[in-house]
Design an enzyme around this catalytic site. Structure first.
Site, short mmCIF file in Angstrom:
data_model
loop_
_atom_site.label_atom_id
_atom_site.label_comp_id
_atom_site.label_asym_id
_atom_site.label_seq_id
_atom_site.Cartn_x
_atom_site.Cartn_y
_atom_site.Cartn_z
N LYS A 67 26.98 77.86 28.26
CA LYS A 67 25.72 77.77 27.54
C LYS A 67 25.97 77.79 26.04
O LYS A 67 25.35 77.05 25.28
CB LYS A 67 24.79 78.92 27.98
CG LYS A 67 24.24 78.70 29.37
CD LYS A 67 23.62 79.92 30.01
CE LYS A 67 23.31 79.61 31.49
NZ LYS A 67 22.85 80.75 32.26
N ASP B 206 14.03 80.30 30.71
CA ASP B 206 14.49 80.25 32.10
C ASP B 206 13.32 80.07 33.07
O ASP B 206 13.53 79.73 34.24
CB ASP B 206 15.24 81.55 32.45
CG ASP B 206 16.72 81.31 32.70
OD1 ASP B 206 17.11 80.14 32.87
OD2 ASP B 206 17.47 82.29 32.74
N GLN C 5 20.96 86.76 31.41
CA GLN C 5 21.85 86.26 32.46
C GLN C 5 21.75 87.16 33.70
O GLN C 5 21.93 88.37 33.60
CB GLN C 5 23.30 86.22 31.94
CG GLN C 5 24.30 85.61 32.90
CD GLN C 5 24.04 84.13 33.18
OE1 GLN C 5 23.77 83.35 32.26
NE2 GLN C 5 24.13 83.73 34.43
#
Ligand code: NDP
Length: 295
Positions: free
Chosen positions: A50, A117, A94
């Protein structure tokens, strides 16, 4: 039958180039903050990918690497600071978080306007209502990949195997929406599905997102079906220098010549997930700055 490989890399490259171009004309760089708690090796690899993606397209980015002993309160304080930070447009926590941390509470603490997300209940709710804002990256990437290869979903029978909130459930919802990349008839399967093969083998499209290496083969997938393999599993491979290799949730070797099309692992869905994360971050910035989306 020749099986077409639905490679993600060319599509990912095109999305990256488009974002890079828009960033070059934007009033400021979009900013992404990543929060990584603990030392899970797979998570560390994903976060590095990322970071590299952000650099490639010219985003401002910052990664907060916290030890596994970090308290829930400290994580919530950090997210509150990131919510207030004007240079940050997107926040990604994460997953998985270490045991003892309330994952839902942490995800809910992210400002829904920075939830790139798409896991905040507000964004999931909008998806259910048919009016999505941030669409979770892996399902969004799968739809983009299929569209790129001209595989229309409208009217198709799709079996989605796996119901996680990250992949299977949002993808099932998206595919069932009455819109250009959806309008499919969707069956969502899981570990409680009775006689899985009888459901999946009659589907036009099978999406495998179960996290079980090479679990679905010719018995579960009908001849001529399109197969989307989401799984990323590391298995022993004594013949490889590292002694391991990555495989998906389907038996790709057995499906060659059987399926009409198949996403490879690695190199299929994986690159699309990062491309969609960057696209969502761009969209967060464009919305905040009142840009029309094209920069
Ligand atoms: P989860 O473990 O959260 O969910 C797995 C789902 O599969 C569950 O719904 C489970 O059922 C179901 N399941 C498990 N075994 C079977 C089985 N034998 N038959 C039918 N259903 C089964 O996994 P994720 O959704 O997070 O991830 C799935 C895979 O995708 C993993 O390999 C992961 O690494 C990969 N992944 C890849 C990404 C990418 O970018 N390519 C992104 C995210 C994930 P139940 O609900 O009953 O437990």
């Amino acid at each position: 039958m020749e099986t077409i490989l639905l490679k993600g890399k060319p599509v990912r490259d095109a999305v990256f180039a488009e974002i890079k171009d828009k960033v070059s004309r934007a009033p400021r760089k979009p900013g992404l903050a990543v929060v990584l708690v603990g030392e899970d090796p797979a998570s560390a690899v994903y976060v590095r990918h990322k970071e590299k993606g952000c650099e490639e397209v010219g985003f401002h980015h910052v990664t907060h690497r916290l030890s596994a002993e970090t308290s829930q309160g400290e994580i919530l304080d950090l997210i509150a600071n990131l919510n207030a930070d004007q240079a940050i447009d997107g926040i990604l926590v994460q997953l998985p978080l270490p045991d003892g941390i309330d994952q839902e509470l942490v995800l809910t603490s992210v400002d829904p306007d920075k939830d790139v997300d798409g896991f905040h209940p507000e964004n999931l709710g909008r998806l259910v209502a048919g009016n999505p804002r941030f669409v979770p990256c892996t399902p969004k990437g799968i739809l983009r990949l299929l569209a790129h290869y001209g595989i229309a979903m409208a009217g198709k029978n799709v079996a989605v195997v796996g119901r996680s909130v990250i992949v299977g459930r949002p993808l099932s919802l998206l595919l069932s929406l009455k819109r250009a990349d959806g309008n499919a008839t969707v069956t969502m399967c899981h570990s409680g599905t009775r006689d899985l093969a009888s459901v999946t083998s009659s589907a036009d499209v099978v999406v495998a997102a179960i996290g079980v290496p090479q679990a679905l083969g010719t018995a579960e997938i009908g001849k001529g079906a399109v197969v989307v393999d989401v799984g990323i599993n590391r298995i022993d491979a004594p013949d490889r220098p590292k002694g391991t290799r990555l495989v998906g949730d389907v038996d790709a070797k057995a499906l060659m010549g059987h399926a009409a099309a198949l996403t490879p692992v690695p190199g299929g869905v994986g690159p699309m997930t990062i491309a969609m994360l960057l696209e969502n971050t761009w969209e967060a910035m464009a919305r905040k700055e009142g840009l029309d989306g094209n920069g």
